[in-house]
Design an enzyme around this catalytic site. Structure first.
Site, PDB file in Angstrom:
ATOM      1  N   CYS A 120     -42.355   7.354  36.370  1.00 27.13           N
ATOM      2  CA  CYS A 120     -43.776   6.981  36.265  1.00 27.13           C
ATOM      3  C   CYS A 120     -44.571   7.874  35.324  1.00 27.13           C
ATOM      4  CB  CYS A 120     -44.419   6.945  37.645  1.00 27.13           C
ATOM      5  SG  CYS A 120     -44.569   8.537  38.487  1.00 27.13           S
ATOM      6  N   HIS A 145     -47.824   9.204  42.209  1.00 24.02           N
ATOM      7  CA  HIS A 145     -47.585   8.140  41.241  1.00 24.02           C
ATOM      8  C   HIS A 145     -48.579   8.341  40.107  1.00 24.02           C
ATOM      9  CE1 HIS A 145     -46.366   4.544  39.352  1.00 24.02           C
ATOM     10  NE2 HIS A 145     -47.434   3.821  39.684  1.00 24.02           N
ATOM     11  N   ASP A 150     -51.127   0.414  34.557  1.00 21.51           N
ATOM     12  CA  ASP A 150     -49.908   1.054  35.054  1.00 21.51           C
ATOM     13  C   ASP A 150     -48.690   0.424  34.385  1.00 21.51           C
ATOM     14  OD1 ASP A 150     -47.892   2.282  36.409  1.00 21.51           O
ATOM     15  OD2 ASP A 150     -48.660   1.853  38.406  1.00 21.51           O
TER      16      ASP A 150
END
Length: 689
Positions: A281, A339, A362
C-alpha cells in the site's frame, strides 16, 4: 524542437526558440530541466520567439497563425496584438511594446481547463505576397495550482511547495502508538519520470479505447485522478505495480526495499510497460503521489492507522481468539495496522462547492469501482459527513475509518466471550506536516472527534477503564493489557496486565498470554511466545502482573513485522471469559547521517558519514544503500561485514548536489540475517554557487 518549411526567399523562420529557461522559471517547472521538451502550466502564457532570416516581420502587412495539436485534436488561431481573449479559450498574441521585428516574440496561453498532455504547434507567417513560412515546436502542458481559475488551485505558497514541488517526504507506518517515519524520494524531477507519467496516460485503457475522448476529458482532475488510481496497480491493465502480500519476493523486489518512485516508474516505462514487482500500500500510494505532483495536481500521502477492510459493508469487523489467546484467521473482514492512500486537492464541479478540497484516492487494489480496481476521488468532507450518496467510493473509505470491532473468544466451537470497540478503527489519520519532517494529525478531517483521547498517538495502548466499559466488557472482571513504553529493537518488550475483580466474591482465574508475529495487513502467524498460570483474586481486588518478552525471543520472527499480544482469562467457577489484546510494532534503531558542511553548494562535492550501531543480540550484516533526489545520480551501495552486538560502523560517502533547494539524503541498511531494514535520513539545503 526545431523544424522549418521555407517557400519564400525573402523571409525564413530559422526555428522556434522555446525560451525554455525563462518559461520554466515563470511556470514553476524548472525542476523538469532534464526534459527535452518545454514544460509549462495551463492558464498562463509562455513566450516563444521566431528568429527570421532575410525580410523582417511587418505587422501591417504580414499575418501570423498558430495551430496547436493534441493527438488528432487541434485549434487554429490568429496571433493578435490583444490579450483580451476569454480565459476559457486558447489565445496567441504579440506584445507591441519592444517588438523585435527580426525576432518577434509570440505569447501562447491555454485555458485553465486545457487538457494535460504533450502538444505540438505550428507557427506560420504569411507575407503580403501570400507566401508562407512555417516552423514547428512542442510543449508539455500540466495543471496549474498557481492559477485561480484552475480546478486544482491551492491558495498558499507553502502548500504548493509541499504538495507539488517537494521531491521527498515521509511515509508513516507501524502503529498509532509507535509511528515509524519511512523516508521516500518522490523523484518527480529525476530524468525520465515526467515522460513515464505521460506514458501512463497514453497506455491507459481509456486512451487506448478512444484517444479523442480521453484527450477531451484530460482537462478534468477528477477524470485524471481516476485514470491514475487504476494505472498505478496492474490488476486491469498494464499498470505500474504488481501487488504481493504473501510468500517470497524472489521474482522482484521486496516492497520494503523500495526507497523512491523514480526507479519504479522508469523501470516500468523502459520495460515496455510491464508491471514492476512488487508493491504494497505505501508503495502504491507514494508512486501515485509522484505522478499527481508531476501532472500538477497537489497531492499528499496519508496513513490511516487500524484501517478496516469491511467486505460485506456492515461496518463491523469481527476478530476471533482461541481460549489460549491465539488470534484465529476466521473472518473475511480484516484490520490493517496501517493503510496508506493519497489525497489530491481539487474542486468538485460534479458535486458542488461543498465537496471541494482534499479527495481520497487509493491505488492499492482492494475492490472494484466502476468495474475497475481504483478508488476515489472521495471528498474528505463527504466521508466526515457520511454523504454516501456522493461519488466516488465514499462508503468504502468511510468503513475504513469508522467500522466497529467485535472481539470474540471461541472455545470448543462456540463463542464464550464478546466485546465491542468503537474507537480502534481509524484511531489516527496523519500526513507529513508542511515544511517539517514530522507527522500532522488530520483525524478530525475524517471523523467527528468525541473524546480527546481518541486522537492521541498512544491511544491504542492506553485505553482507560471508562473506554473499556464503553467497549462492552462483562461486568464481573475487568482486564487491561498495557505496554509499559514504546518497544525498541534490542530491548525487552515490557507490558502490564491489570485484572480487577468487580464483585464481592473471591475468584480463581486461569490466565493465558500469547504473542504472534503478524504482517501489517494479515492475520498473525503461529505463536512464538506464550505463558499461562492461575490467578487468585480476593473480593474487589485488583492485581497487576508485569511481563516481558526478551529480544532473543522476538528477533527471529519479528523484524519489520508486528506483534499481536493477547491475554485471556477464564473464571474457573462461572466459566466466564475475558479478553484484552494489543498489536504493536518494535521500532528499529535509526541510521545516523552527518554532513561535513552545513552549507551545501550545487555542483560542489560534499561528504557525509552514515553510522549504524547494532542493537540486536546477534551479529548482523547487510547492504547499505544511499540515495537522494538532486544529490546523488542513482543509488550507491556498500556491503557491510558482520557486526557484533553493540558494534558500531561508519561509512563515508561523497556526492555532488545537482539541484538547488531542500533535499533529502536517505540511507537504508537491509539486514541479511534478520527480517529488518534500518533507515535514516537527513534534510539538507543546497544553495547556488
Amino acid at each position: 524542437m526545431e523544424g522549418e518549411i521555407c517557400l519564400q526567399k525573402d523571409m525564413k523562420i530559422q526555428n522556434v526558440n522555446l525560451e525554455k529557461s525563462e518559461n520554466q522559471e515563470r511556470h514553476k517547472t524548472q525542476g523538469f530541466s532534464s526534459c527535452k521538451a518545454l514544460v509549462v502550466r495551463r492558464g498562463a502564457p509562455f513566450r516563444v520567439s521566431l528568429p527570421l532570416k532575410g525580410q523582417a516581420f511587418n505587422p501591417k502587412t504580414d499575418s501570423l497563425t498558430i495551430k496547436v495539436t493534441l493527438g488528432r485534436l487541434y485549434m487554429s488561431m490568429p496571433v493578435t496584438f490583444s490579450k483580451n481573449v476569454p480565459s476559457s479559450q486558447w489565445k496567441a498574441y504579440m506584445d507591441p511594446k519592444g517588438l523585435n521585428l527580426q525576432n518577434p516574440s509570440i505569447f501562447i496561453s491555454s485555458p485553465a481547463s486545457a487538457s494535460v498532455g504533450c502538444y505540438g504547434f505550428q507557427l506560420c507567417v504569411v507575407t503580403q505576397g501570400s507566401q508562407k513560412t512555417c516552423a514547428f515546436g512542442k510543449f508539455i502542458l500540466l495543471c496549474n495550482p498557481w492559477c485561480h481559475e484552475d480546478a486544482v488551485y491551492i491558495p498558499f505558497e507553502d502548500q504548493r511547495e509541499e504538495y507539488i514541488q517537494n521531491d521527498s517526504g515521509l511515509l508513516f507506518v507501524g502503529t498509532a502508538m509507535n509511528i515509524v517515519s519511512r523516508p521516500w524520494s518522490f523523484d518527480q524531477f529525476e530524468p525520465g519520470v515526467l515522460e513515464a507519467c505521460l506514458d501512463l496516460l497514453q497506455v491507459s485503457p481509456q486512451h487506448q479505447k478512444d484517444g479523442r475522448i480521453d484527450y477531451l476529458n484530460r482537462g478534468n482532475p477528477v477524470y485524471i485522478s481516476r485514470v491514475v488510481s487504476a494505472m498505478i496497480n496492474s490488476e486491469d491493465d498494464c499498470g505500474v505495480l504488481k501487488g504481493k502480500w504473501k510468500g517470497d519476493f524472489k521474482q522482484g523486489v521486496n516492497p520494503s526495499l523500495w526507497t523512491g518512485s523514480g526507479d519504479i516508474l522508469t523501470q516500468w516505462a523502459s520495460s515496455g510497460f510491464s508491471p514492476v514487482q512488487f508493491g504494497q500500500c505505501w508503495v502504491f500510494a507514494a508512486v501515485m503521489c509522484t505522478v499527481m505532483r508531476v501532472l500538477g495536481i497537489p497531492c499528499r500521502v496519508v496513513t490511516n492507522f487500524n484501517s478496516a477492510h469491511d467486505t460485506n459493508g456492515n461496518l463491523v469487523i469481527e476478530e476471533y481468539y482461541s481460549e489460549t489467546g491465539q488470534k484465529l484467521n476466521r473472518s473475511k473482514d480484516s484490520i490493517w495496522n496501517f493503510h496508506v492512500w493519497v489525497e489530491c486537492w481539487m474542486t468538485r464541479q460534479d458535486l458542488g462547492s461543498g465537496m471541494d478540497g482534499w479527495q481520497v484516492l487509493d491505488p492499492t487494489p482492494q475492490q472494484r469501482s466502476g468495474g475497475v480496481f481504483c478508488c476515489g476521488p472521495a471528498p474528505v468532507k463527504a466521508i466526515k459527513d457520511r454523504r454516501i450518496d456522493q461519488f466516488y467510493d465514499i462508503p468504502f473509505v468511510y468503513a475504513e475509518v469508522n467500522a466497529d470491532v467485535h472481539s470474540l473468544v471461541v472455545s470448543e466451537g462456540r463463542v464464550v466471550s464478546y466485546s465491542k470497540d468503537t474507537e480502534r478503527v481509524g484511531s489516527l489519520i496523519c500526513t507529513k506536516a508542511i515544511g517539517f519532517p514530522r507527522h500532522q494529525n488530520i483525524t478530525g478531517d475524517y471523523k467527528c472527534i468525541t473524546s480527546p483521547t481518541s486522537t492521541l498517538s498512544l491511544r491504542s495502548s492506553t485505553r482507560s477503564e471508562d473506554s473499556t466499559l464503553r467497549r462492552g466488557t462483562p461486568k464481573g472482571v475487568l482486564v487491561f493489557l498495557t505496554l509499559d513504553n514504546a518497544p525498541v529493537a534490542g530491548e525487552p518488550v515490557r507490558f502490564t496486565v491489570k485484572v480487577i475483580n468487580k464483585q464481592k466474591v473471591a475468584k480463581k482465574m486461569r490466565l493465558h498470554l500469547n504473542a504472534q508475529a503478524k504482517e501489517y495487513n494479515n492475520s498473525p502467524s503461529d505463536t512464538f511466545w506464550e505463558t499461562s498460570g492461575v490467578l487468585q483474586l480476593a473480593p474487589m481486588e485488583a492485581k497487576v502482573i508485569h511481563q516481558q518478552i526478551l529480544p532473543d525471543q522476538y528477533e527471529g520472527v519479528v523484524g519489520d513485522d508486528l506483534i499481536n499480544l493477547a491475554v485471556v482469562l477464564e473464571d474457573v467457577a462461572s466459566h466466564e471469559w475475558f479478553l484484552a489484546s494489543e498489536e504493536f510494532n518494535i521500532a528499529s534503531s535509526q541510521l545516523t547521517i552527518q554532513i561535513a558542511d552545513k552549507n551545501l553548494i550545487v555542483n560542489k562535492e560534499q561528504s557525509a558519514t552514515v553510522t549504524f550501531t547494532n542493537p540486536f543480540s546477534q551479529p548482523v550484516s547487510g547492504v547499505l544503500t544511499v540515495a537522494g533526489a538532486g544529490l546523488t545520480p542513482g543509488k550507491v551501495h556498500f556491503r557491510m561485514l558482520p557486526l557484533r552486538p553493540g558494534g558500531r560502523i561508519e561509512q563515508l560517502i561523497t556526492f555532488i548536489p545537482s539541484n538547488v533547494g531542500t533535499k533529502m539524503l536517505q540511507a537504508s541498511l537491509s539486514l541479511t540475517n534478520i527480517n529488518c531494514t534500518v533507515r535514516g535520513f537527513k534534510m539538507v539545503s543546497v544553495l547556488r554557487a
